[in-house]
Design a protein around this motif. Structure first.
Motif, PDB file in Angstrom:
ATOM      1  N   GLY A   1     -16.406 -13.877   8.170  1.00 43.10           N
ATOM      2  CA  GLY A   1     -15.254 -14.694   8.557  1.00 43.10           C
ATOM      3  C   GLY A   1     -14.447 -14.004   9.643  1.00 43.10           C
ATOM      4  N   LYS A   2     -13.639 -14.810  10.352  1.00 42.90           N
ATOM      5  CA  LYS A   2     -12.865 -14.263  11.472  1.00 42.90           C
ATOM      6  C   LYS A   2     -11.502 -13.727  11.023  1.00 42.90           C
ATOM      7  N   LEU A   3     -10.991 -14.256   9.897  1.00 42.80           N
ATOM      8  CA  LEU A   3      -9.633 -13.901   9.471  1.00 42.80           C
ATOM      9  C   LEU A   3      -9.648 -13.091   8.182  1.00 42.80           C
ATOM     10  N   SER A   4      -8.606 -12.289   8.004  1.00 43.40           N
ATOM     11  CA  SER A   4      -8.412 -11.594   6.735  1.00 43.40           C
ATOM     12  C   SER A   4      -8.129 -12.641   5.655  1.00 43.40           C
ATOM     13  N   MET A   5      -8.269 -12.219   4.411  1.00 40.80           N
ATOM     14  CA  MET A   5      -8.049 -13.172   3.322  1.00 40.80           C
ATOM     15  C   MET A   5      -6.642 -13.739   3.337  1.00 40.80           C
ATOM     16  N   ILE A   6      -5.651 -12.874   3.605  1.00 43.70           N
ATOM     17  CA  ILE A   6      -4.280 -13.389   3.522  1.00 43.70           C
ATOM     18  C   ILE A   6      -3.997 -14.387   4.641  1.00 43.70           C
ATOM     19  N   ASP A   7      -4.524 -14.120   5.827  1.00 45.22           N
ATOM     20  CA  ASP A   7      -4.310 -15.065   6.925  1.00 45.22           C
ATOM     21  C   ASP A   7      -5.011 -16.396   6.639  1.00 45.22           C
ATOM     22  N   MET A   8      -6.206 -16.282   6.090  1.00 48.07           N
ATOM     23  CA  MET A   8      -6.967 -17.488   5.753  1.00 48.07           C
ATOM     24  C   MET A   8      -6.236 -18.279   4.659  1.00 48.07           C
TER      25      MET A   8
END
Length: 575
Positions: A350-357
């Motif tokens: 994935g492109k984003l960290s978990m928190i951003d996602m």
DNA sequence: GCCGTTTTCGGCCCGACTGTTTTCAGTCG
């Protein structure tokens, strides 16, 4: 042979018969059968074993015998004989725009050529203009058609067609005098791929619409421009049509242009039963005593004594009967979805960290998100070790505190179903996760028996909650595993596992026909984005559209359930 | 070639657009 291969065989027969000059209705019959085979929800091999081929719409005695011969021997004497009369290579010519069966036959017989290369050479050499009924313009059109064919790569994924259509529609809506502009055809019915982009406009100033439409940025060729209809092709080979109708006729026109063909046939029949003749332009009384104009589609359906039928249902698969009986389903909507149970973070590809996602999902109204990062064996995307999972779990605990109750984060996995059918993690580990989604990514070309058995193992594993994108197809390039879907559905109904409708417009897997059967068999469905980036989260409507085409209500889809119910379901599984 | 709650025979896809025509044929959706 599978459904698709049989369908292609009958399409070839139809094309060759058309060039041969067979009566049009015979070729239409073969095309109808080819379409039915492609749209079939079950395995044609099963129907064949059960001696139920004749139950396929458009398959009668003659075509059933041909299917039988093909499935028994892999060959068809009728086709072999036909290919002796008409070279099979000519079928390809029909895809050249401007070339139909008559011209193909004429060119072949007069010039004795059979390949696309020879055709292009003949056009360049000015040989085509010597034939009766053909001039320089026809010759140039055929040359352009051959070039266009090399640009085009078959049907357009809806994920590509839809944004382009929205743009065109937005441009047309700004024109003075335009009362309405809507998508039509398979695009409006939200099929996973479309042949071209159809747009319907209500306006009295057709000239201005046509002018704007044919001058759109990126237009490579104006294929036709008239008062009621124009057609363009973009540089990348995508084609678009626009029809302009006066506002008072927009309802019948939009209904007609939306189709499908089968749906419209049934509607016209219903109209005839009521003494009405339904056309693009009006509902006319068959006794000639007048006509009714409809500005909206709802008026068309109402005149036939029906509720408005959502476009996604208009495939001639029982929706007209259901509408008559008042049993149309209340279809699932995007706003019903409150959980996304298949997403990726930087823990794999994935492109984003978990928190951003999680925050991006929460902004879109999602209340539960499951991170299903890839498992170990999918090495190229950075699959997670069990140790890695421990670290991911710790991060989830931390970000959950930060996110509060804006969104619930589930620790999950997209576990690889390996080539031998085993899963990439041991059962003991899977049991510790909140949710397990199992998917095929590799060795999709295995024999039907083998790949089916492989998936069945995952379906029957009690720790698996959802089967992700079951066939692994990629639109438009990869057809996906040749699964015995009857066996998969039966096993899923027994095990209670959920089957995914993957919302990525390049997957849309399960397909609508299978999703509908799954629903009828009581199998839970899960609609997920498989998002690898924030933008992917916005692909959800494409997945919901497949669900709507499958007649799903919100209740049929686990992603709509209240959090408690979803967690209960997950807890009951995997024990 | 398929199909049937008016038909086992006779309907099915018909109208717009283009090009080569001289009143229309072929293609396309």
């Amino acid at each position: 042979m599978n459904n698709r291969e049989l369908s292609e065989t009958f399409t070839l027969i139809a094309n060759l018969l058309e060039i041969k000059g067979e009566v049009i209705y015979t070729t239409l019959a073969y095309r109808k059968a080819a379409e039915s085979l492609l749209a079939l929800a079950g395995d044609v091999n099963q129907l064949w074993k059960d001696e139920k081929l004749r139950e396929i719409p458009g398959v009668g005695k003659s075509i059933a015998e041909k299917i039988d011969e093909l499935l028994r021997t892999g060959k068809l004497a009728f086709l072999a004989k036909l290919e002796k009369e008409v070279p099979a290579g000519l079928a390809e010519w029909l895809q050249v725009s401007g070339l139909g069966p008559k011209k193909v036959s004429l060119i072949w017989k007069e010039l004795g050529i059979t390949t696309l290369q020879e055709l292009a050479a003949a056009a360049k050499d000015g040989k085509l203009r010597t034939l009766p009924g053909m001039g320089e313009k026809s010759e140039a059109q055929i040359l352009r058609g051959i070039e266009s064919l090399s640009r085009r790569s078959g049907r357009i994924p809806i994920g590509r067609a839809w944004p382009l259509a929205r743009q065109i529609i937005a441009t047309l809506r700004k024109l003075p005098g335009v009362v309405a502009a809507e998508p039509a055809g398979s695009l409006r019915r939200m099929r996973s791929t479309v042949g071209d982009i159809d747009i319907l406009v209500a306006s009295r100033d057709s000239a201005q619409v046509m002018e704007t439409f044919t001058m759109l940025p990126g237009v490579m060729e104006v294929r036709g421009k008239g008062e009621t209809k124009s057609s363009i092709e973009f540089a990348d080979g995508v084609r678009a049509q626009v029809w302009v109708h006066p506002p008072e006729k927009f309802g019948t026109a939009l209904q007609y242009a939306t189709g499908s063909k089968d749906h419209n046939v049934q509607l016209r029949q219903l109209a005839l039963d009521k003494g009405l003749s339904l056309s693009e332009h009006s509902l006319a009384k068959t006794d000639g005593s007048g006509e009714v104009l409809c500005a909206t589609e709802a008026e068309v359906y109402a005149a036939l004594g029906l509720p408005w039928i959502p476009p996604e249902l208009r495939e001639g698969r029982g929706e007209v009967q259901a509408a008559r009986a008042g049993t149309l389903p209340t279809l699932i909507e995007v706003k019903d979805i409150r959980a996304d149970l298949h997403t990726h973070s930087t823990w794999s590809d994935g492109k984003l960290s978990m928190i951003d996602m999680a925050r991006a999902a929460a902004r879109r109204g999602i209340k539960v998100i499951a991170f299903t990062d890839h498992s170990l064996s999918l090495g190229m995307v950075g699959g997670l070790t069990i140790k890695g999972h421990a670290a991911q779990a710790a991060e989830i605990a931390a970000i959950q505190r930060e996110l509060g109750d804006s969104i619930l984060v589930l620790h999950a996995t997209e576990v690889e179903i390996k080539a031998d059918g085993s899963l990439d993690y041991p059962d003991e580990f899977l049991a510790t996760l909140d949710l397990v989604l199992a998917s095929l990514h590799t060795s999709l070309g295995q024999e039907r028996d083998k790949v089916t058995k492989r998936l069945l193992q995952a379906v029957r594993n009690p720790h698996v909650d959802i089967i992700g994108h079951p066939t692994g197809r990629l639109i438009p390039d990869r057809p996906g595993a040749d699964l015995d879907m009857d066996a998969i559905l039966k096993a899923a109904a027994e095990s209670g596992v959920a089957l995914e409708i993957n919302a990525s417009p390049f997957r849309l897997d399960l397909e609508d026909v299978y999703a509908r059967r799954a629903m009828e068999m009581g199998i839970p469905i899960s609609i997920n984005t498989d998002a690898h980036s924030e933008a992917d989260l916005d692909m959800l409507p494409f997945g919901v559209a497949v669900g709507r085409r499958a007649w799903l209500t919100a209740e049929d889809v686990i992603n709509t359930w209240p959090t408690e119910k979803l967690l209960d379901w997950l807890k009951r599984r995997g024990a």
